[in-house]
Design a protein around this motif. Structure first.
Motif, PDB file in Angstrom:
ATOM      1  N   LEU A 202     -54.013   8.400  70.083  1.00 14.23           N
ATOM      2  CA  LEU A 202     -55.257   8.525  69.320  1.00 14.23           C
ATOM      3  C   LEU A 202     -55.470   7.319  68.416  1.00 14.23           C
ATOM      4  CD1 LEU A 202     -55.338  12.307  68.294  1.00 14.23           C
ATOM      5  CD2 LEU A 202     -56.737  11.131  70.003  1.00 14.23           C
ATOM      6  N   GLY A 203     -54.401   6.877  67.763  1.00 12.31           N
ATOM      7  CA  GLY A 203     -54.525   5.724  66.858  1.00 12.31           C
ATOM      8  C   GLY A 203     -54.941   4.472  67.614  1.00 12.31           C
ATOM      9  N   VAL A 204     -54.344   4.255  68.788  1.00  7.14           N
ATOM     10  CA  VAL A 204     -54.692   3.070  69.585  1.00  7.14           C
ATOM     11  C   VAL A 204     -56.149   3.171  70.045  1.00  7.14           C
ATOM     12  CG1 VAL A 204     -54.248   1.861  71.747  1.00  7.14           C
ATOM     13  CG2 VAL A 204     -52.334   2.589  70.325  1.00  7.14           C
ATOM     14  N   LEU A 205     -56.551   4.374  70.479  1.00  6.05           N
ATOM     15  CA  LEU A 205     -57.940   4.544  70.927  1.00  6.05           C
ATOM     16  C   LEU A 205     -58.918   4.220  69.803  1.00  6.05           C
ATOM     17  CD1 LEU A 205     -58.019   7.743  73.165  1.00  6.05           C
ATOM     18  CD2 LEU A 205     -58.452   5.368  73.799  1.00  6.05           C
ATOM     19  N   LEU A 206     -58.668   4.786  68.630  1.00  3.45           N
ATOM     20  CA  LEU A 206     -59.564   4.528  67.495  1.00  3.45           C
ATOM     21  C   LEU A 206     -59.596   3.040  67.177  1.00  3.45           C
ATOM     22  CD1 LEU A 206     -58.987   7.360  64.860  1.00  3.45           C
ATOM     23  CD2 LEU A 206     -60.901   7.023  66.402  1.00  3.45           C
ATOM     24  N   ALA A 207     -58.430   2.413  67.189  1.00  2.00           N
ATOM     25  CA  ALA A 207     -58.371   0.983  66.836  1.00  2.00           C
ATOM     26  C   ALA A 207     -59.120   0.148  67.865  1.00  2.00           C
ATOM     27  CB  ALA A 207     -56.914   0.535  66.731  1.00  2.00           C
ATOM     28  N   VAL A 208     -58.977   0.490  69.139  1.00  2.00           N
ATOM     29  CA  VAL A 208     -59.682  -0.265  70.177  1.00  2.00           C
ATOM     30  C   VAL A 208     -61.188  -0.100  70.002  1.00  2.00           C
ATOM     31  CG1 VAL A 208     -60.163  -0.344  72.649  1.00  2.00           C
ATOM     32  CG2 VAL A 208     -57.802  -0.245  71.848  1.00  2.00           C
ATOM     33  N   VAL A 209     -61.606   1.136  69.696  1.00  2.00           N
ATOM     34  CA  VAL A 209     -63.033   1.381  69.487  1.00  2.00           C
ATOM     35  C   VAL A 209     -63.545   0.592  68.282  1.00  2.00           C
ATOM     36  CG1 VAL A 209     -64.696   3.138  68.778  1.00  2.00           C
ATOM     37  CG2 VAL A 209     -63.053   3.634  70.585  1.00  2.00           C
ATOM     38  N   ALA A 210     -62.730   0.520  67.229  1.00  2.00           N
ATOM     39  CA  ALA A 210     -63.199  -0.094  65.974  1.00  2.00           C
ATOM     40  C   ALA A 210     -62.993  -1.603  65.942  1.00  2.00           C
ATOM     41  CB  ALA A 210     -62.483   0.541  64.792  1.00  2.00           C
ATOM     42  N   ASP A 211     -62.319  -2.153  66.968  1.00  2.00           N
ATOM     43  CA  ASP A 211     -62.056  -3.595  66.975  1.00  2.00           C
ATOM     44  C   ASP A 211     -63.228  -4.316  67.627  1.00  2.00           C
ATOM     45  OD1 ASP A 211     -60.863  -6.062  66.783  1.00  2.00           O
ATOM     46  OD2 ASP A 211     -59.802  -5.841  68.686  1.00  2.00           O
ATOM     47  N   ARG A 212     -64.335  -4.318  66.956  1.00  2.00           N
ATOM     48  CA  ARG A 212     -65.545  -4.909  67.499  1.00  2.00           C
ATOM     49  C   ARG A 212     -66.289  -5.585  66.372  1.00  2.00           C
ATOM     50  NH1 ARG A 212     -66.438  -2.177  72.619  1.00  2.00           N
ATOM     51  NH2 ARG A 212     -64.522  -0.996  72.426  1.00  2.00           N
ATOM     52  N   LYS A 213     -66.996  -6.620  66.715  1.00  2.00           N
ATOM     53  CA  LYS A 213     -67.821  -7.268  65.686  1.00  2.00           C
ATOM     54  C   LYS A 213     -69.214  -6.659  65.741  1.00  2.00           C
ATOM     55  CE  LYS A 213     -65.420 -11.605  65.105  1.00  2.00           C
ATOM     56  NZ  LYS A 213     -64.446 -11.594  66.210  1.00  2.00           N
ATOM     57  N   LEU A 214     -69.368  -5.531  65.059  1.00  2.00           N
ATOM     58  CA  LEU A 214     -70.664  -4.869  65.035  1.00  2.00           C
ATOM     59  C   LEU A 214     -71.072  -4.668  63.582  1.00  2.00           C
ATOM     60  CD1 LEU A 214     -70.262  -2.032  67.684  1.00  2.00           C
ATOM     61  CD2 LEU A 214     -71.482  -4.179  67.928  1.00  2.00           C
ATOM     62  N   ARG A 215     -72.371  -4.600  63.391  1.00  2.00           N
ATOM     63  CA  ARG A 215     -72.858  -4.310  62.059  1.00  2.00           C
ATOM     64  C   ARG A 215     -72.373  -2.918  61.649  1.00  2.00           C
ATOM     65  NH1 ARG A 215     -77.453  -6.679  59.806  1.00  2.00           N
ATOM     66  NH2 ARG A 215     -78.000  -7.474  61.854  1.00  2.00           N
ATOM     67  N   GLY A 216     -71.841  -2.809  60.448  1.00  2.00           N
ATOM     68  CA  GLY A 216     -71.436  -1.505  59.938  1.00  2.00           C
ATOM     69  C   GLY A 216     -70.085  -1.021  60.430  1.00  2.00           C
ATOM     70  N   ILE A 217     -69.374  -1.856  61.199  1.00  2.00           N
ATOM     71  CA  ILE A 217     -68.100  -1.407  61.751  1.00  2.00           C
ATOM     72  C   ILE A 217     -67.070  -1.163  60.646  1.00  2.00           C
ATOM     73  CG2 ILE A 217     -67.047  -3.686  62.153  1.00  2.00           C
ATOM     74  CD1 ILE A 217     -66.970  -0.701  64.588  1.00  2.00           C
ATOM     75  N   LYS A 218     -67.236  -1.876  59.523  1.00  2.00           N
ATOM     76  CA  LYS A 218     -66.302  -1.691  58.398  1.00  2.00           C
ATOM     77  C   LYS A 218     -66.314  -0.247  57.901  1.00  2.00           C
ATOM     78  CE  LYS A 218     -64.809  -5.938  57.588  1.00  2.00           C
ATOM     79  NZ  LYS A 218     -63.467  -6.225  58.050  1.00  2.00           N
ATOM     80  N   VAL A 219     -67.501   0.378  57.960  1.00  2.00           N
ATOM     81  CA  VAL A 219     -67.618   1.761  57.509  1.00  2.00           C
ATOM     82  C   VAL A 219     -66.715   2.642  58.365  1.00  2.00           C
ATOM     83  CG1 VAL A 219     -69.197   3.716  57.260  1.00  2.00           C
ATOM     84  CG2 VAL A 219     -69.963   1.395  56.691  1.00  2.00           C
ATOM     85  N   PHE A 220     -66.793   2.442  59.691  1.00  2.00           N
ATOM     86  CA  PHE A 220     -65.964   3.249  60.577  1.00  2.00           C
ATOM     87  C   PHE A 220     -64.486   2.923  60.397  1.00  2.00           C
ATOM     88  CE2 PHE A 220     -70.089   3.540  62.539  1.00  2.00           C
ATOM     89  CZ  PHE A 220     -70.138   4.878  62.896  1.00  2.00           C
ATOM     90  N   GLN A 221     -64.200   1.635  60.213  1.00  2.00           N
ATOM     91  CA  GLN A 221     -62.794   1.258  60.011  1.00  2.00           C
ATOM     92  C   GLN A 221     -62.243   1.945  58.764  1.00  2.00           C
ATOM     93  OE1 GLN A 221     -62.756  -3.038  60.045  1.00  2.00           O
ATOM     94  NE2 GLN A 221     -63.003  -3.151  62.259  1.00  2.00           N
TER      95      GLN A 221
END
Lengths: 385, 301
Positions: free
Chosen positions: B102-121
């Motif tokens: 689960l941790g790897v999945l979340l990290a892969v999903v959140a490892d993106r340069k998108l607007r607002g991604i910091k909120v999800f991180q």
């Protein structure tokens, strides 16, 4: 063996009015450029000028905002990177650190489909792959290193692995992003020669990005000088050096760079004269060139090697040329650079390191080799004519 | 030049000896604080643990008598201890793989340069700021059989001996997710962009790139997490105490719970032996993980 390696694809790369912008920032502005099949083209420019973006658009790592990009006869604007039939050598080499050299070289062959002997594209068999790996490794002298990991290789060896990984897929074009910048000076000079040799052997188009004019001049069939996202000039090294199309190219090519100073046209015709604050300069403009009318302001460009120092040690003998005061002398063994102050501008003179060097603070006269003087329009900074 | 040669050599010798004494003193001074802390909080307790295991306490815990290694032999082979080992090992198997995936999945999903991604991180990482007690209370509210929102999900039911451990494990998975996420994300972001671009040009699709490039390159982070999450799982106590109190029917009595709870003063020796057993098991498992995983882990060039 070599015949196998030689690419048969038509690998012209054509930019038609290509623009790339990142939000508000225009990185590449209306680029029109044809990279001829089989040539070694160097994209040269200062850092941040957009040359790497140009390369990355060809690779498919950046999208084209506007315009058309063709590889061969195919428009590739919307073609995925892996289907563009190009191979890239990265500045950091981008070797996979967990794979040994063999696996690294094999990597481009594993997932993609290849046409063998003109057949329909398919995956390569294991034996076809290992045959290609062996060939690429032999071409680059890596045969004994195949089982090593990148961490156990020297910088030069890693660079060769990156090259081997590029040639193993026999692409239509190689894209190289400052591949020599991580090597020390000696190795860089050797590798330059090897790259030229590799290009001669393979005959594949190479688009090579660098900010180093020595690399550009020593390797390129043609140089495309880029600044501020715009193509400034494209041509053979000597052409770009001898006939820079504007002041940017004039200043950027050559080390030390071309001397420039403002002056006024004092005499017309084929052999004219310009006068500046520091004296008169005679110009032999050549048959094809007409000087601007008398009284026009121009920027005069003279390469350091086209200046002669007159009369240091023989004061007052010469009254023509530019009056200059010596502010520094750089000795480089085979030559010296005499840096002078000429009416408030710094002018550099390059001369053989023979005889007595001028003394600091000494007043000398600089004579200009008349048929090597270039004139630029101060308003547009384009060369005249 | 007029000085005899031997004199400066001798002076050098004295100077170098003085320096080496000074270096030694400095080294000891640097070691001092950690030596004090380790002695007070690790070496002395470890000594007391072994010592307690060799003695039996009276009913009030005020006196003890020497019983020797027989207490070790008896306790470590007792059904109670082996049951605790089985439950703790099961707990490890429930929490570590699931938490890691689960941790790897979340990290892969959140490892993106998108607007607002910091909120999800930030949201994904937030559980790192919660304590075991908080996590347990949250899951108590969620899956408690009487009052929980998902109290009737039989797969996680805390009132069924067959599923209670899974319910407890889920709270641990959730609580450790933030840590796993942060460490895997850091690992992902340390992969040079050019490596991923090279893989793209080599025609690697997302899955191939993930298995052939990403996973090997974050393997040091994954190995660290496997070891740490395993140790965490072996040490699970508070979540058991809060969510099930070891029940139902002792189904969630992990080793630490057995060591700490329901021990009369006269059983302190037994508890100490079990604690020693847990120490040896944790050490052994960790060493085994190092030996097995180390070969498959790639540390950067």
């Amino acid at each position: 063996m070599l015949a196998d390696v030689v690419s048969v694809s038509v690998s012209r790369v054509l930019f038609e009015d290509v623009t790339k912008s990142f939000g508000e920032v225009v990185a590449v502005d209306s680029l029109d450029l044809e990279v001829i099949d089989g040539e070694f083209l160097v994209l040269l420019g200062p850092s941040g000028c957009g040359k790497t973006t140009v390369l990355r658009m060809v690779a498919g790592l950046e999208t084209v905002t506007q315009g058309t990009l063709r590889i061969g006869n195919r428009v590739v604007n919307d073609v995925e990177a892996k289907d563009r039939d190009v191979a890239m050598v990265f500045q950091s080499y981008a070797l996979y650190p967990h794979m040994n050299v063999r696996k690294n070289i094999e990597s481009p062959l594993v997932a993609r489909h290849f046409s063998v002997d003109g057949g329909a594209p398919r995956k390569l068999t294991a034996s076809e792959r290992s045959q290609r790996i062996t060939q690429a490794a032999e071409t680059l002298g890596l045969a004994s290193l195949l089982d090593r990991k990148p961490a156990a290789l020297s910088g030069g060896q890693r660079q060769r692995v990156a090259l081997a990984r590029a040639i193993v897929s026999r692409p239509a074009a190689f894209l190289m992003d400052e591949p020599l910048s991580n090597l020390d000076a000696k190795l860089r000079a050797e590798t330059r020669l090897e790259l030229v040799e590799l290009h001669r052997k393979l005959g594949t188009t190479i688009i090579y990005v660098t900010h180093d004019q020595v690399e550009a001049m020593t390797m390129a069939d043609r140089i495309a000088v880029i600044s501020d996202g715009r193509l400034q000039q494209v041509g053979a090294a000597q052409e770009v050096y001898d006939r820079p199309s504007n002041l940017f190219v004039a200043h950027f090519m050559g080390s030390p760079p071309m001397n420039t100073f403002e002056a006024t046209v004092a005499g017309g015709g084929r052999e004219g004269e310009v006068t500046g604050a520091a004296g008169r300069v005679r110009i032999d403009a050549g048959p094809a060139i007409s000087l601007p009318p008398v009284g026009s302001r121009v920027v005069v460009g003279v390469r350091p090697e086209h200046l002669r120092s007159q009369g240091h040690g023989q004061q007052g003998r010469q009254q023509e040329g530019l009056r200059a005061r010596v502010s520094a002398v750089e000795w480089l063994g085979y030559e010296r650079h005499v840096i002078c102050d000429v009416a408030g501008r710094t002018i550099t003179l390059r001369e053989p390191a023979e005889g007595q060097a001028p003394n600091l603070g000494e007043e000398i006269y600089l004579d200009v080799v008349a048929n090597h003087v270039l004139l630029f329009d101060p308003a547009t900074s384009e060369r005249i004519p | 030049m007029t000085k005899p040669l031997a004199v400066p050599v001798d002076e050098d010798h004295v100077r170098s000896r003085r320096r080496s004494i000074k270096d030694t003193m400095l080294g000891l001074a640097f070691l001092g604080p950690s030596a004090v802390i380790f002695t007070a909080f690790f070496f002395y307790p470890l000594y007391r643990l072994v010592w307690l295991g060799l003695h039996q306490q009276n009913r009030t815990g005020t006196r003890e008598r020497w019983v020797g290694f027989s207490q070790y032999a008896d306790t470590l082979t007792s059904a109670d201890f082996l049951d605790g080992v089985r439950i703790s090992a099961t707990y490890v198997l429930y929490t570590v793989p699931l938490g890691l995936v689960l941790g790897v999945l979340l990290a892969v999903v959140a490892d993106r340069k998108l607007r607002g991604i910091k909120v999800f991180q930030t949201i994904f990482a937030s559980t790192v700021a919660s304590s075991v007690a908080v996590a347990s209370v949250i899951f108590f509210v969620l899956i408690n059989p009487q009052v929980g929102y998902f109290g009737d999900v039989s797969f996680l039911s805390l009132s069924d001996p067959g599923s209670a451990l899974r319910g407890v494990a889920l709270s641990s998975v959730w609580q450790n997710l933030g840590l796993t996420f942060i460490i895997v994300l850091a690992g992902l972001q340390a992969i040079p962009a050019e490596i991923n671009e090279a893989a793209t040009l080599d025609g690697y699709g997302p899955f191939r790139r993930f298995w052939r490039i990403t996973i090997p390159l974050i393997s040091p982070s994954l190995m660290f997490l496997v070891v740490v999450l395993t140790v965490f799982a072996f040490q699970a106590y508070a979540q058991v105490d809060i969510l099930t109190g070891g029940g139902p029917a002792g189904a969630t009595e992990t080793l630490v719970w057995k060591i700490f709870s329901d021990k009369e003063p006269s059983q302190y020796g037994e508890g100490a032996v079990m604690a020693s057993g847990l120490f040896v098991i944790t050490l052994g498992v960790t060493l085994a993980q190092f030996r097995i995983l180390e070969k498959r882990v790639h540390y950067g060039a």
